[in-house]
Enzyme design. Sequence first.
Site, mmCIF file in Angstrom:
data_model
loop_
_atom_site.group_PDB
_atom_site.id
_atom_site.type_symbol
_atom_site.label_atom_id
_atom_site.label_comp_id
_atom_site.label_asym_id
_atom_site.label_seq_id
_atom_site.Cartn_x
_atom_site.Cartn_y
_atom_site.Cartn_z
ATOM 1 N N GLY A 93 0.849 -1.196 0.000
ATOM 2 C CA GLY A 93 0.000 0.000 0.000
ATOM 3 C C GLY A 93 0.879 1.238 0.000
ATOM 4 C CG ASP A 147 -4.042 -16.269 4.961
ATOM 5 O OD1 ASP A 147 -3.560 -17.237 4.351
ATOM 6 O OD2 ASP A 147 -3.520 -15.140 4.983
HETATM 7 O O1 F6P Z 1 -2.401 -13.948 2.903
HETATM 8 C C1 F6P Z 1 -2.226 -14.935 1.936
HETATM 9 C C2 F6P Z 1 -0.836 -15.497 2.007
HETATM 10 O O2 F6P Z 1 -0.705 -16.494 1.009
HETATM 11 C C3 F6P Z 1 -0.416 -16.040 3.367
HETATM 12 O O3 F6P Z 1 -0.971 -17.296 3.629
HETATM 13 C C4 F6P Z 1 1.068 -16.022 3.242
HETATM 14 O O4 F6P Z 1 1.697 -15.914 4.487
HETATM 15 C C5 F6P Z 1 1.333 -14.779 2.435
HETATM 16 O O5 F6P Z 1 0.124 -14.489 1.736
HETATM 17 C C6 F6P Z 1 2.443 -14.889 1.446
HETATM 18 O O6 F6P Z 1 2.619 -13.653 0.860
HETATM 19 P P1 F6P Z 1 3.564 -13.387 -0.403
HETATM 20 O O7 F6P Z 1 2.877 -13.948 -1.603
HETATM 21 O O8 F6P Z 1 3.672 -11.916 -0.443
HETATM 22 O O9 F6P Z 1 4.844 -14.112 -0.137
#
Ligand code: F6P
Length: 407
Positions: A93, A147
């Site tokens: 953001g 989640d």
């Molecule tokens: O919030 C969704 C999610 O997949 C979480 O389960 C995980 O911790 C995070 O996003 C991973 O984020 P990024 O794709 O930014 O690594």
Amino acid sequence: MSTPKRIGILTSGGDCPGLNAVIRAVVKCANRRGWDVIGIPYSTDGLIQIADGKYNPDDLILREHGYDMPGILQGLDILQFLSGSILGSLNKGHPEDPVAVAKILEGYRRLNLDCLIAIGGDGSLDIIYELGRKGGWNLIGIPKTIDNDVPFTEKSIGFNTAVQTVTSSLYDLTFTAASHDRVMVVEVMGRDAGHLALYSGIAGGADVILIPELVPELNPPVINQICQEIAQMRHQGRKFALLVVAEGVRGEGGEPVKLVGDYLAKLIANRSCALCQTGDEDYCEMDQVETRATVLGHIQRSGIPTASDRLLAAAFGREAVDLIAEGRYNRLVIWEAGRVRSKDLQEAIEVIRDCHTRGICPGPVETDSTMVKVARSLGIYVGDPNTLAPKTVQDALSVWEAGLNRV
Ligand code: F6P
């Protein structure tokens, strides 16, 4: 008939299966009312680019999909089958940057919208809400996240598909685990919530499911209990084991751990060797315990959206359009007790902010929920019921406040 509306739609935060199905539902429902839907690319980044003149708003109008398909597929609408987001998403953001905020507000103004539908998780909905407050936007929020931790809604877009993906990975790992008498540790996403690990662990036949709401940290008593479970299973003839650990479970002293699956596998290997060396007959086989860890990673965010996620997307998209038609803005579309409903968006954002400030999850697994009881009744180890973490967000907030009062 009321004047046709012009609505915007964006996807924000991490992607998940079912986003395109929501976009499709919104476009279909809105087009049938004679409204235009503007698809904003890459969330607030797209608004900045609109302010910079890089997009002509009318080029962003979304139409019912499929009329550009080749040959006999003309008119085939495949959007609801596809993962990801045709609009692109953004998980950063710019709330602190006044220049970016001013551009975002300017980009939004240029779109000349009656309302914006924001499909997001807890963090991204919070950011969009704040921008909307500054810009006086009419907003509708639709919860999405694998989640499943957005407050007030029992289901979020993408969760069901992720459960399916993890469940089928557990099936795939079972037979290699069995062939080598191994303890397979599977690390599952979820940030600081355990819904995904709990649901898929039960459906995938896990022997142990560790989620932050029930087992906040992998301290020595927890590792001992897990080793005892494994020893007992071995006595009964089951030589392999399937352990699911949510990524939000912390290390031995409560510290965040990067690859918690790997960390857990090593702790179990070390502890089982030590148990064997005690000479206690119950643990005599434990030096043969071989552990392996698998991190499922971003595969959990893809996968063909399940029927359940497509249905939820259709129901959420329709509700968002209906709310706009009724002029009921600033609502969060939710699923509650078998129906689609909506909740005051501000109220949801206040809970999210409160929880974020206190470092707790806004939509955790309730420790006395049906699936926790189911896991225990099936004999799955989910932690010692006598040392439970707080039951609900409200309980967690009270524990946090009690702690503050003691300081
Ligand atoms: O919030 C969704 C999610 O997949 C979480 O389960 C995980 O911790 C995070 O996003 C991973 O984020 P990024 O794709 O930014 O690594």
